[in-house]
Design a protein around this motif. Structure first.
Motif, PDB file in Angstrom:
ATOM      1  N   GLY A 168       0.778  -1.228   0.000  1.00  0.00           N
ATOM      2  CA  GLY A 168       0.000   0.000   0.000  1.00  0.00           C
ATOM      3  C   GLY A 168       0.810   1.278   0.000  1.00  0.00           C
ATOM      4  N   ARG A 169       2.073   1.208   0.403  1.00  0.00           N
ATOM      5  CA  ARG A 169       2.838   2.458   0.532  1.00  0.00           C
ATOM      6  C   ARG A 169       3.151   3.076  -0.828  1.00  0.00           C
ATOM      7  NH1 ARG A 169       6.976   4.147   5.237  1.00  0.00           N
ATOM      8  NH2 ARG A 169       7.147   6.345   4.641  1.00  0.00           N
ATOM      9  N   ALA A 170       3.664   2.273  -1.751  1.00  0.00           N
ATOM     10  CA  ALA A 170       3.950   2.798  -3.088  1.00  0.00           C
ATOM     11  C   ALA A 170       2.665   3.208  -3.792  1.00  0.00           C
ATOM     12  CB  ALA A 170       4.703   1.757  -3.914  1.00  0.00           C
ATOM     13  N   GLU A 171       1.593   2.436  -3.584  1.00  0.00           N
ATOM     14  CA  GLU A 171       0.316   2.764  -4.218  1.00  0.00           C
ATOM     15  C   GLU A 171      -0.151   4.152  -3.786  1.00  0.00           C
ATOM     16  OE1 GLU A 171       0.305  -1.790  -3.993  1.00  0.00           O
ATOM     17  OE2 GLU A 171       1.171  -0.098  -2.906  1.00  0.00           O
ATOM     18  N   THR A 172      -0.014   4.446  -2.501  1.00  0.00           N
ATOM     19  CA  THR A 172      -0.409   5.757  -1.992  1.00  0.00           C
ATOM     20  C   THR A 172       0.509   6.850  -2.523  1.00  0.00           C
ATOM     21  OG1 THR A 172      -1.303   4.768   0.019  1.00  0.00           O
ATOM     22  CG2 THR A 172      -0.800   7.118   0.095  1.00  0.00           C
ATOM     23  N   ASP A 173       1.808   6.555  -2.543  1.00  0.00           N
ATOM     24  CA  ASP A 173       2.797   7.504  -3.053  1.00  0.00           C
ATOM     25  C   ASP A 173       2.537   7.798  -4.531  1.00  0.00           C
ATOM     26  OD1 ASP A 173       5.050   9.076  -3.413  1.00  0.00           O
ATOM     27  OD2 ASP A 173       6.480   7.421  -3.283  1.00  0.00           O
ATOM     28  N   PHE A 174       2.430   6.753  -5.344  1.00  0.00           N
ATOM     29  CA  PHE A 174       2.200   6.923  -6.775  1.00  0.00           C
ATOM     30  C   PHE A 174       0.857   7.595  -7.042  1.00  0.00           C
ATOM     31  CE2 PHE A 174       4.887   2.978  -8.248  1.00  0.00           C
ATOM     32  CZ  PHE A 174       5.992   3.501  -7.595  1.00  0.00           C
ATOM     33  N   GLY A 175      -0.131   7.271  -6.218  1.00  0.00           N
ATOM     34  CA  GLY A 175      -1.499   7.740  -6.459  1.00  0.00           C
ATOM     35  C   GLY A 175      -1.667   9.246  -6.378  1.00  0.00           C
ATOM     36  N   ARG A 176      -0.661   9.956  -5.879  1.00  0.00           N
ATOM     37  CA  ARG A 176      -0.715  11.414  -5.836  1.00  0.00           C
ATOM     38  C   ARG A 176      -0.470  12.038  -7.202  1.00  0.00           C
ATOM     39  NH1 ARG A 176       3.721  13.304  -2.112  1.00  0.00           N
ATOM     40  NH2 ARG A 176       4.822  11.429  -2.847  1.00  0.00           N
ATOM     41  N   PHE A 177      -0.033  11.215  -8.171  1.00  0.00           N
ATOM     42  CA  PHE A 177       0.383  11.734  -9.468  1.00  0.00           C
ATOM     43  C   PHE A 177      -0.252  10.927 -10.596  1.00  0.00           C
ATOM     44  CE2 PHE A 177       3.800  12.131  -6.346  1.00  0.00           C
ATOM     45  CZ  PHE A 177       4.028  13.502  -6.350  1.00  0.00           C
ATOM     46  N   ASP A 178      -0.185  11.469 -11.812  1.00  0.00           N
ATOM     47  CA  ASP A 178      -0.603  10.672 -12.964  1.00  0.00           C
ATOM     48  C   ASP A 178       0.518   9.708 -13.339  1.00  0.00           C
ATOM     49  OD1 ASP A 178       1.282  12.257 -14.318  1.00  0.00           O
ATOM     50  OD2 ASP A 178      -0.226  13.436 -15.377  1.00  0.00           O
ATOM     51  N   VAL A 179       0.199   8.748 -14.214  1.00  0.00           N
ATOM     52  CA  VAL A 179       1.171   7.714 -14.583  1.00  0.00           C
ATOM     53  C   VAL A 179       2.417   8.323 -15.222  1.00  0.00           C
ATOM     54  CG1 VAL A 179       1.565   5.712 -16.085  1.00  0.00           C
ATOM     55  CG2 VAL A 179      -0.557   5.888 -14.770  1.00  0.00           C
ATOM     56  N   LYS A 180       2.227   9.340 -16.034  1.00  0.00           N
ATOM     57  CA  LYS A 180       3.373   9.967 -16.706  1.00  0.00           C
ATOM     58  C   LYS A 180       4.369  10.509 -15.690  1.00  0.00           C
ATOM     59  CE  LYS A 180       4.680  13.415 -20.165  1.00  0.00           C
ATOM     60  NZ  LYS A 180       4.199  14.418 -21.157  1.00  0.00           N
ATOM     61  N   THR A 181       3.875  11.166 -14.658  1.00  0.00           N
ATOM     62  CA  THR A 181       4.768  11.724 -13.645  1.00  0.00           C
ATOM     63  C   THR A 181       5.485  10.623 -12.873  1.00  0.00           C
ATOM     64  OG1 THR A 181       3.336  13.667 -13.433  1.00  0.00           O
ATOM     65  CG2 THR A 181       4.886  13.240 -11.627  1.00  0.00           C
ATOM     66  N   VAL A 182       4.776   9.543 -12.568  1.00  0.00           N
ATOM     67  CA  VAL A 182       5.393   8.433 -11.835  1.00  0.00           C
ATOM     68  C   VAL A 182       6.538   7.823 -12.645  1.00  0.00           C
ATOM     69  CG1 VAL A 182       5.026   6.121 -10.893  1.00  0.00           C
ATOM     70  CG2 VAL A 182       3.313   7.910 -10.499  1.00  0.00           C
ATOM     71  N   ILE A 183       6.279   7.516 -13.910  1.00  0.00           N
ATOM     72  CA  ILE A 183       7.322   6.913 -14.752  1.00  0.00           C
ATOM     73  C   ILE A 183       8.479   7.880 -14.946  1.00  0.00           C
ATOM     74  CG2 ILE A 183       7.867   5.960 -17.024  1.00  0.00           C
ATOM     75  CD1 ILE A 183       6.218   4.091 -15.317  1.00  0.00           C
ATOM     76  N   ARG A 184       8.171   9.136 -15.208  1.00  0.00           N
ATOM     77  CA  ARG A 184       9.209  10.155 -15.367  1.00  0.00           C
ATOM     78  C   ARG A 184      10.087  10.218 -14.116  1.00  0.00           C
ATOM     79  NH1 ARG A 184      10.304  15.211 -17.886  1.00  0.00           N
ATOM     80  NH2 ARG A 184       8.525  14.994 -19.288  1.00  0.00           N
ATOM     81  N   ASN A 185       9.443  10.283 -12.954  1.00  0.00           N
ATOM     82  CA  ASN A 185      10.199  10.398 -11.705  1.00  0.00           C
ATOM     83  C   ASN A 185      11.098   9.186 -11.465  1.00  0.00           C
ATOM     84  OD1 ASN A 185       9.013  12.855 -11.215  1.00  0.00           O
ATOM     85  ND2 ASN A 185       7.765  12.182  -9.484  1.00  0.00           N
ATOM     86  N   ILE A 186      10.567   7.982 -11.733  1.00  0.00           N
ATOM     87  CA  ILE A 186      11.372   6.782 -11.492  1.00  0.00           C
ATOM     88  C   ILE A 186      12.554   6.730 -12.449  1.00  0.00           C
ATOM     89  CG2 ILE A 186      11.382   4.252 -11.494  1.00  0.00           C
ATOM     90  CD1 ILE A 186       8.432   4.355 -10.651  1.00  0.00           C
TER      91      ILE A 186
END
Length: 331
Positions: A168-186
């Motif tokens: 649940g931790r990553a899900e909550t963290d990622f869920g603050r952003f759209d998919v593009k931002t998550v992939i970009r950040n990683i």
């Protein structure tokens, strides 16, 4: 060597890569492929946050050199079907899928090339299917016995792997952003030389500032390809494997096995993964040769975690030289 260099300079013709789906272990799995079915086979295994596309430069290069290149999306990644219960997916599922894909394609011998957690899928496959393995190339990591790896992994609670292991931790963290931002950040985060470690009151996504630029070798078009596929698949299976699945069959009981196949390990000197305590020492001390006696270690100065995308021509040359040296192993 000049002929080899000419092959390396050939522009990547993405339209020559074909795509199809195979019915494997009850799921429809996507593979990208290029090259003749009669040529020696090379299978490419991706890591996270990647999909088959991460190997685009290498696939073109090995096909131009007379090999058959195959790059699957793991179950739950990219265009492949998710497992029925993603939270129960395991490394063993991925290894079994690779073996089944090769059986479906009637490939009895294969070169295996892998990076990131795909390295563990690759070594498990190689140890369980020695008769199918012509050779193995891994980027960023070498085979390490599990007890040694646990001993070396002495990092703070904020280490991204430990954070993402927590349901649940990553899900909550990622869920603050759209998919593009998550992939970009990683992609930005994993391209750095520092180990991603968050402070106590910080999440992993917070380690990348808004508007931070992509690495120079990773384009907005590349990002868009990843985003489209993660918008389809989501992150559920990707967080389970590699981060929350502990089941990995390395084919041994009490005694640690040896990887007998010809092996090349490409280590990027600015890869954060090589900064994990004990990992660099394991490689440079020669301890790695206890478990991979037939290994060649190559260090790439300035190479990042994504060295195959950062310096594709150099990595292609290393891979093609290895394949050419070991291609006497028949299909």
């Amino acid at each position: 060597m000049k002929q080899l260099q000419n092959k390396l300079q050939t522009p990547a013709k993405m339209d020559k890569i074909s795509h199809r789906f195979l019915q494997v272990n009850g799921l429809k799995l996507h593979i990208a492929e290029i090259g003749s079915d009669s040529s020696p086979a090379v299978i490419f295994l991706h890591g996270f946050p990647e999909i088959w596309y991460t190997w685009r430069h290498q696939m073109i290069a090995v096909a131009n050199a007379g090999f058959k290149a195959i790059a699957p999306d793991y179950r739950g990644y990219g265009l492949s079907d998710p497992p029925a219960e993603p939270d129960k997916a395991s490394y063993d599922d991925f290894v079994n899928d690779i073996a089944s894909i090769l059986d479906s394609l009637d490939i009895s011998k294969v070169f295996v090339i892998a990076k990131d957690f795909g390295v563990w899928v690759a070594y498990s496959f190689v140890l369980l299917h020695e008769e199918k393995t012509a050779g193995i190339v891994t980027l960023g990591m070498a085979f390490m016995p599990p007890n040694a790896y646990k001993h070396h992994l002495s990092l703070p609670e904020g280490f991204y792997v430990q954070r993402w292991q927590e349901p649940g931790r990553a899900e909550t963290d990622f869920g603050r952003f759209d998919v593009k931002t998550v992939i970009r950040n990683i992609y930005i985060l994993f391209s750095r030389s520092e180990i991603p470690i968050a402070d106590e009151n910080q999440e992993i996504m917070d380690l990348v500032r808004p508007l931070s630029p992509l690495p120079s070798w990773f384009t907005e078009d590349d990002l868009a390809t990843y985003v489209a596929l993660y918008e389809k698949s989501g992150f559920q299976t990707a967080l389970q494997v590699p981060y929350r699945s502990s089941k990995l069959n390395l084919g041994y009981g009490e005694q640690v096995p040896k990887v007998k196949a010809p092996t090349m390990v490409i280590i990027s000197e600015e890869d954060y993964a090589s900064k994990v305590p004990g990992v660099d020492e394991y490689i440079r001390s020669g301890e790695v040769k206890k478990y991979i006696p037939n290994v060649e270690i190559v260090h790439v100065p300035n190479g990042s975690h994504f060295v195959h995308e950062q310096f594709p021509n150099h990595v292609n040359q290393l891979i093609l030289t290895f394949l050419d040296h070991n291609k006497h192993v028949k299909k």
